[in-house]
Design a protein around this motif. Structure first.
Motif, PDB file in Angstrom:
ATOM      1  N   ARG A 129     -14.980  -4.355  -4.696  1.00 39.53           N
ATOM      2  CA  ARG A 129     -16.129  -3.512  -5.035  1.00 39.53           C
ATOM      3  C   ARG A 129     -16.128  -2.312  -4.102  1.00 39.53           C
ATOM      4  O   ARG A 129     -16.035  -2.474  -2.895  1.00 39.53           O
ATOM      5  CB  ARG A 129     -17.446  -4.278  -4.838  1.00 39.53           C
ATOM      6  CG  ARG A 129     -17.665  -5.410  -5.823  1.00 39.53           C
ATOM      7  CD  ARG A 129     -19.005  -6.064  -5.536  1.00 39.53           C
ATOM      8  NE  ARG A 129     -19.279  -7.155  -6.460  1.00 39.53           N
ATOM      9  CZ  ARG A 129     -20.367  -7.904  -6.395  1.00 39.53           C
ATOM     10  NH1 ARG A 129     -21.269  -7.669  -5.465  1.00 39.53           N
ATOM     11  NH2 ARG A 129     -20.553  -8.876  -7.275  1.00 39.53           N
ATOM     12  N   HIS A 188      -4.144   1.615  -2.659  1.00 38.49           N
ATOM     13  CA  HIS A 188      -3.639   0.476  -3.425  1.00 38.49           C
ATOM     14  C   HIS A 188      -4.304   0.499  -4.797  1.00 38.49           C
ATOM     15  O   HIS A 188      -5.518   0.743  -4.903  1.00 38.49           O
ATOM     16  CB  HIS A 188      -3.966  -0.836  -2.699  1.00 38.49           C
ATOM     17  CG  HIS A 188      -3.231  -2.018  -3.223  1.00 38.49           C
ATOM     18  ND1 HIS A 188      -3.612  -2.682  -4.370  1.00 38.49           N
ATOM     19  CD2 HIS A 188      -2.121  -2.670  -2.759  1.00 38.49           C
ATOM     20  CE1 HIS A 188      -2.780  -3.688  -4.578  1.00 38.49           C
ATOM     21  NE2 HIS A 188      -1.864  -3.700  -3.638  1.00 38.49           N
ATOM     22  N   PRO A 189      -3.551   0.243  -5.880  1.00 35.64           N
ATOM     23  CA  PRO A 189      -4.136   0.334  -7.225  1.00 35.64           C
ATOM     24  C   PRO A 189      -5.268  -0.649  -7.484  1.00 35.64           C
ATOM     25  O   PRO A 189      -6.169  -0.361  -8.280  1.00 35.64           O
ATOM     26  CB  PRO A 189      -2.947   0.053  -8.157  1.00 35.64           C
ATOM     27  CG  PRO A 189      -1.924  -0.613  -7.298  1.00 35.64           C
ATOM     28  CD  PRO A 189      -2.109  -0.052  -5.928  1.00 35.64           C
ATOM     29  N   GLN A 190      -5.242  -1.811  -6.827  1.00 29.13           N
ATOM     30  CA  GLN A 190      -6.311  -2.794  -7.020  1.00 29.13           C
ATOM     31  C   GLN A 190      -7.277  -2.883  -5.836  1.00 29.13           C
ATOM     32  O   GLN A 190      -8.414  -3.318  -6.013  1.00 29.13           O
ATOM     33  CB  GLN A 190      -5.729  -4.198  -7.246  1.00 29.13           C
ATOM     34  CG  GLN A 190      -5.147  -4.422  -8.629  1.00 29.13           C
ATOM     35  CD  GLN A 190      -3.745  -3.881  -8.751  1.00 29.13           C
ATOM     36  OE1 GLN A 190      -2.935  -4.048  -7.848  1.00 29.13           O
ATOM     37  NE2 GLN A 190      -3.443  -3.249  -9.863  1.00 29.13           N
ATOM     38  N   ARG A 191      -6.845  -2.467  -4.664  1.00 32.59           N
ATOM     39  CA  ARG A 191      -7.683  -2.657  -3.470  1.00 32.59           C
ATOM     40  C   ARG A 191      -8.296  -1.371  -2.933  1.00 32.59           C
ATOM     41  O   ARG A 191      -9.008  -1.391  -1.942  1.00 32.59           O
ATOM     42  CB  ARG A 191      -6.866  -3.356  -2.379  1.00 32.59           C
ATOM     43  CG  ARG A 191      -6.421  -4.745  -2.786  1.00 32.59           C
ATOM     44  CD  ARG A 191      -5.674  -5.468  -1.675  1.00 32.59           C
ATOM     45  NE  ARG A 191      -5.410  -6.845  -2.075  1.00 32.59           N
ATOM     46  CZ  ARG A 191      -4.315  -7.250  -2.716  1.00 32.59           C
ATOM     47  NH1 ARG A 191      -3.375  -6.364  -3.018  1.00 32.59           N
ATOM     48  NH2 ARG A 191      -4.146  -8.513  -3.047  1.00 32.59           N
ATOM     49  N   HIS A 229      -4.538  -7.297   3.905  1.00 33.46           N
ATOM     50  CA  HIS A 229      -5.680  -7.591   3.038  1.00 33.46           C
ATOM     51  C   HIS A 229      -6.061  -9.070   3.087  1.00 33.46           C
ATOM     52  O   HIS A 229      -7.218  -9.421   2.853  1.00 33.46           O
ATOM     53  CB  HIS A 229      -5.385  -7.165   1.593  1.00 33.46           C
ATOM     54  CG  HIS A 229      -4.171  -7.794   0.989  1.00 33.46           C
ATOM     55  ND1 HIS A 229      -2.945  -7.191   0.991  1.00 33.46           N
ATOM     56  CD2 HIS A 229      -4.001  -8.985   0.357  1.00 33.46           C
ATOM     57  CE1 HIS A 229      -2.061  -7.963   0.377  1.00 33.46           C
ATOM     58  NE2 HIS A 229      -2.682  -9.059  -0.010  1.00 33.46           N
ATOM     59  N   TRP A 267       0.844  -1.189   0.000  1.00 36.32           N
ATOM     60  CA  TRP A 267       0.000   0.000   0.000  1.00 36.32           C
ATOM     61  C   TRP A 267       0.884   1.246   0.000  1.00 36.32           C
ATOM     62  O   TRP A 267       1.956   1.268   0.599  1.00 36.32           O
ATOM     63  CB  TRP A 267      -0.898   0.029   1.238  1.00 36.32           C
ATOM     64  CG  TRP A 267      -1.851  -1.118   1.359  1.00 36.32           C
ATOM     65  CD1 TRP A 267      -1.555  -2.385   1.747  1.00 36.32           C
ATOM     66  CD2 TRP A 267      -3.249  -1.094   1.094  1.00 36.32           C
ATOM     67  NE1 TRP A 267      -2.684  -3.163   1.737  1.00 36.32           N
ATOM     68  CE2 TRP A 267      -3.745  -2.402   1.341  1.00 36.32           C
ATOM     69  CE3 TRP A 267      -4.141  -0.103   0.669  1.00 36.32           C
ATOM     70  CZ2 TRP A 267      -5.086  -2.733   1.176  1.00 36.32           C
ATOM     71  CZ3 TRP A 267      -5.485  -0.445   0.511  1.00 36.32           C
ATOM     72  CH2 TRP A 267      -5.942  -1.747   0.763  1.00 36.32           C
ATOM     73  N   SER A 295     -10.068  -8.634  -1.592  1.00 40.01           N
ATOM     74  CA  SER A 295      -9.520  -9.182  -2.820  1.00 40.01           C
ATOM     75  C   SER A 295      -8.912  -8.083  -3.678  1.00 40.01           C
ATOM     76  O   SER A 295      -9.154  -6.893  -3.466  1.00 40.01           O
ATOM     77  CB  SER A 295     -10.608  -9.922  -3.605  1.00 40.01           C
ATOM     78  OG  SER A 295     -11.624  -9.017  -3.994  1.00 40.01           O
ATOM     79  N   ALA A 296      -8.123  -8.501  -4.669  1.00 39.39           N
ATOM     80  CA  ALA A 296      -7.479  -7.536  -5.553  1.00 39.39           C
ATOM     81  C   ALA A 296      -8.511  -6.786  -6.394  1.00 39.39           C
ATOM     82  O   ALA A 296      -8.311  -5.634  -6.744  1.00 39.39           O
ATOM     83  CB  ALA A 296      -6.468  -8.247  -6.455  1.00 39.39           C
ATOM     84  N   ARG A 297      -9.599  -7.458  -6.740  1.00 40.41           N
ATOM     85  CA  ARG A 297     -10.675  -6.808  -7.474  1.00 40.41           C
ATOM     86  C   ARG A 297     -11.814  -6.522  -6.515  1.00 40.41           C
ATOM     87  O   ARG A 297     -12.727  -7.311  -6.356  1.00 40.41           O
ATOM     88  CB  ARG A 297     -11.150  -7.700  -8.622  1.00 40.41           C
ATOM     89  CG  ARG A 297     -10.083  -7.927  -9.688  1.00 40.41           C
ATOM     90  CD  ARG A 297     -10.619  -8.810 -10.800  1.00 40.41           C
ATOM     91  NE  ARG A 297      -9.623  -9.025 -11.852  1.00 40.41           N
ATOM     92  CZ  ARG A 297      -9.819  -9.766 -12.931  1.00 40.41           C
ATOM     93  NH1 ARG A 297     -10.996 -10.354 -13.103  1.00 40.41           N
ATOM     94  NH2 ARG A 297      -8.866  -9.922 -13.819  1.00 40.41           N
TER      95      ARG A 297
END
Length: 226
Positions: free
Chosen positions: A218, A128-131, A208, A109, A214-216
């Motif tokens: 919502r 975080h770019p994905q989280r 995480h 992060w 998760s990386a993807r």
């Protein structure tokens, strides 16, 4: 008294021998038919059986590789930073906040310490770019002390509207009251108690992973409520 099962007697006379032979022949014929049917099924279904076997082998190999990769990743995290509970207990409030910031950075992060007077229930913020964005409220306590529900209320009220967070978590080196944990679970406020903190800081688990982020992800109710 033990039950005695009747004993089969040998056939007597020509008629009984013929009958016994007919029964044996019928049984043998049935077994042969069953064996042929089973063989035909194997012949017809061998592609499916082969696919099933290959799939099972591939899945097993994937699980082994996944476990090995997880162990390697955890070892790499520990090589970057490992903080023991004893070291955490000896910290003051500000040092604890810096330690949580550094642990987030270790986990990938982009984190900064923001805790100060009037911080509106945020001591560390990480992106975080994905989280997405995470807001951390740190509660350094003496052993035996518990964090109550009022902290959860405060974090819930500011995570989205003020800090634009996707995830919010309260971290303590102590424990939480039962009401605080229940309320947090119900309203989407994560909590990290002493046991989870040890897994994160001392054993190398990523935050995480502990929170199930998760990386993807919502965008959750915090950002929607902002």
């Amino acid at each position: 008294m033990a039950q005695r099962w009747p004993r089969l007697r040998k056939p007597r006379g020509t008629g009984e021998h013929i009958a016994a032979g007919v029964v044996a022949l019928a049984a043998a014929t049935l077994l042969l038919q069953m064996a042929r049917a089973a063989g035909d099924a194997v012949v017809r279904g061998w592609p499916f059986l082969l696919i099933l076997a290959v799939g099972g082998l591939a899945y097993g190999s994937w699980q082994v590789l996944r476990a090995a990769r997880a162990r390697q990743t955890r070892a790499e995290r520990l090589a970057l930073l490992r903080v023991t509970l004893a070291e955490i207990d000896a910290m003051d409030d500000e040092e604890f906040e810096f330690a949580l910031r550094d642990l987030l950075i270790r986990d990938g992060w982009s984190a900064r310490k923001v805790g100060r007077k009037g911080d509106q229930a945020a001591d560390v913020i990480g992106d975080h770019p994905q989280r997405g964005r995470i807001v951390v409220q740190a509660k350094h306590t003496r052993l035996g002390r518990k964090v109550g529900s009022s902290v959860m209320y405060a974090v819930k009220g500011t995570a989205g509207p003020v800090h634009k967070a996707d995830h919010a978590v309260v971290v303590t080196n102590g424990a939480f009251t039962r009401d605080a944990m229940t309320w947090g679970d119900r309203h989407g406020i994560h909590w990290v108690d002493r046991e989870k903190l040890q897994r994160w800081a001392e054993s190398g688990a990523a935050l995480h992973e502990l929170l199930g982020v998760s990386a993807r992800f919502r965008p959750n109710r915090f950002k929607r409520a902002a």
